[in-house]
Design a protein around this motif. Structure first.
Motif, PDB file in Angstrom:
ATOM      1  N   GLY A 208       0.751  -1.236   0.000  1.00  0.00           N
ATOM      2  CA  GLY A 208       0.000   0.000   0.000  1.00  0.00           C
ATOM      3  C   GLY A 208       0.787   1.295   0.000  1.00  0.00           C
ATOM      4  N   ARG A 209       2.059   1.305  -0.363  1.00  0.00           N
ATOM      5  CA  ARG A 209       2.857   2.532  -0.323  1.00  0.00           C
ATOM      6  C   ARG A 209       3.385   2.863  -1.711  1.00  0.00           C
ATOM      7  NH1 ARG A 209       2.269   5.825   3.382  1.00  0.00           N
ATOM      8  NH2 ARG A 209       4.296   6.604   2.875  1.00  0.00           N
ATOM      9  N   THR A 210       2.507   2.922  -2.673  1.00  0.00           N
ATOM     10  CA  THR A 210       2.946   3.148  -4.041  1.00  0.00           C
ATOM     11  C   THR A 210       2.242   4.350  -4.636  1.00  0.00           C
ATOM     12  OG1 THR A 210       1.243   1.770  -4.995  1.00  0.00           O
ATOM     13  CG2 THR A 210       3.276   0.667  -4.369  1.00  0.00           C
ATOM     14  N   ALA A 211       2.805   4.842  -5.749  1.00  0.00           N
ATOM     15  CA  ALA A 211       2.233   6.016  -6.407  1.00  0.00           C
ATOM     16  C   ALA A 211       1.172   5.634  -7.434  1.00  0.00           C
ATOM     17  CB  ALA A 211       3.343   6.809  -7.087  1.00  0.00           C
ATOM     18  N   SER A 212       0.991   4.371  -7.673  1.00  0.00           N
ATOM     19  CA  SER A 212       0.021   3.962  -8.685  1.00  0.00           C
ATOM     20  C   SER A 212      -1.144   3.233  -8.023  1.00  0.00           C
ATOM     21  CB  SER A 212       0.699   3.048  -9.714  1.00  0.00           C
ATOM     22  OG  SER A 212       0.966   1.799  -9.126  1.00  0.00           O
ATOM     23  N   SER A 213      -1.998   2.651  -8.844  1.00  0.00           N
ATOM     24  CA  SER A 213      -3.184   1.995  -8.308  1.00  0.00           C
ATOM     25  C   SER A 213      -2.903   0.582  -7.785  1.00  0.00           C
ATOM     26  CB  SER A 213      -4.246   1.926  -9.409  1.00  0.00           C
ATOM     27  OG  SER A 213      -3.756   1.179 -10.503  1.00  0.00           O
ATOM     28  N   TYR A 214      -1.703   0.066  -7.990  1.00  0.00           N
ATOM     29  CA  TYR A 214      -1.384  -1.268  -7.483  1.00  0.00           C
ATOM     30  C   TYR A 214      -1.275  -1.225  -5.965  1.00  0.00           C
ATOM     31  CZ  TYR A 214      -0.259  -2.312 -12.293  1.00  0.00           C
ATOM     32  OH  TYR A 214      -0.322  -2.471 -13.638  1.00  0.00           O
ATOM     33  N   ASN A 215      -1.623  -2.330  -5.318  1.00  0.00           N
ATOM     34  CA  ASN A 215      -1.534  -2.398  -3.864  1.00  0.00           C
ATOM     35  C   ASN A 215      -0.135  -2.689  -3.366  1.00  0.00           C
ATOM     36  OD1 ASN A 215      -4.226  -1.876  -3.522  1.00  0.00           O
ATOM     37  ND2 ASN A 215      -4.810  -4.018  -3.643  1.00  0.00           N
ATOM     38  N   ALA A 216       0.692  -3.337  -4.183  1.00  0.00           N
ATOM     39  CA  ALA A 216       2.033  -3.676  -3.723  1.00  0.00           C
ATOM     40  C   ALA A 216       2.963  -3.888  -4.908  1.00  0.00           C
ATOM     41  CB  ALA A 216       1.978  -4.957  -2.891  1.00  0.00           C
TER      42      ALA A 216
ATOM     43  N   ALA B  10       9.142   1.800   4.246  1.00  0.00           N
ATOM     44  CA  ALA B  10       7.688   1.902   4.117  1.00  0.00           C
ATOM     45  C   ALA B  10       7.205   3.340   4.222  1.00  0.00           C
ATOM     46  CB  ALA B  10       7.010   1.039   5.180  1.00  0.00           C
ATOM     47  N   LEU B  11       8.062   4.272   4.669  1.00  0.00           N
ATOM     48  CA  LEU B  11       7.671   5.675   4.758  1.00  0.00           C
ATOM     49  C   LEU B  11       7.814   6.397   3.422  1.00  0.00           C
ATOM     50  CD1 LEU B  11       9.292   6.585   8.193  1.00  0.00           C
ATOM     51  CD2 LEU B  11       6.922   5.940   7.705  1.00  0.00           C
ATOM     52  N   ALA B  12       8.433   5.757   2.445  1.00  0.00           N
ATOM     53  CA  ALA B  12       8.603   6.348   1.112  1.00  0.00           C
ATOM     54  C   ALA B  12       7.551   5.788   0.168  1.00  0.00           C
ATOM     55  CB  ALA B  12      10.000   6.037   0.564  1.00  0.00           C
ATOM     56  N   THR B  13       7.314   6.507  -0.914  1.00  0.00           N
ATOM     57  CA  THR B  13       6.447   6.028  -1.984  1.00  0.00           C
ATOM     58  C   THR B  13       7.345   5.383  -3.028  1.00  0.00           C
ATOM     59  OG1 THR B  13       4.916   7.838  -1.582  1.00  0.00           O
ATOM     60  CG2 THR B  13       4.735   6.722  -3.700  1.00  0.00           C
TER      61      THR B  13
END
Length: 164
Positions: free
Chosen positions: A27-35, A54-57
């Protein structure tokens, strides 16, 4: 005999490619993917230099992994790029494994209030800010954005004038 050697070479290549360990950040991404599955050597190096990954995108960018976070004394956007080429993933002291870019690029004198407003308004897409003078002698700002690898510019009014 040649077939046996060829089959063994093919098996070894498939095993080597599939043996790479990956770390999944949920859940920490810039797109619609979850991982995304980020290679472990990249995660380890990021942890050593910048702290908790995990604090970064995180997002893949044409042969590179991009980690984006806000940091530093001026709270600038920082992008760290890691190559996905296998020879970069080996810990060799003479190799460049990553590079860091702190944004936005400031082309002319721009106040901190304007920079903070641009970061808040445009987020990770912000590339540069340049001060302009309009025909009625007011300040405006040309903001360059990078979206899906394409740059576009927008005009932003002075936040001090907009708040009055």
């Amino acid at each position: 005999m040649k077939k046996v050697i060829l089959a063994f070479a093919a098996f070894t290549a498939v095993y080597t490619v599939s043996a790479q360990e990956t770390v999944v950040l949920e859940g920490r991404t810039a797109s619609s993917y979850n991982a995304y599955s980020i290679p472990e050597p990249i995660i380890v190096q990021y942890k050593e230099v910048y702290g908790e990954p995990a604090l970064a995108t995180w997002s893949p960018v044409t042969g590179w992994w991009q980690a984006t976070y806000k940091g530093g004394a001026e709270n600038r956007l920082t992008h760290v790029y890691y190559s996905t080429q296998p020879y970069y993933l080996v810990d060799v002291p003479d190799r460049v494994v990553s590079y860091k870019v702190a944004l936005p690029v400031i082309n002319t004198f721009v106040s901190e209030d304007v920079i903070k407003e641009a970061i808040t308004k445009y987020g990770d897409n912000l590339y540069s800010v340049k001060k302009l003078r309009t025909t009625d002698n007011a300040d405006a700002y040309q903001v360059a954005l990078i979206e899906n690898g394409t740059m576009r510019t927008v005009l932003m009014n002075d936040p001090k004038v907009a708040s009055n």
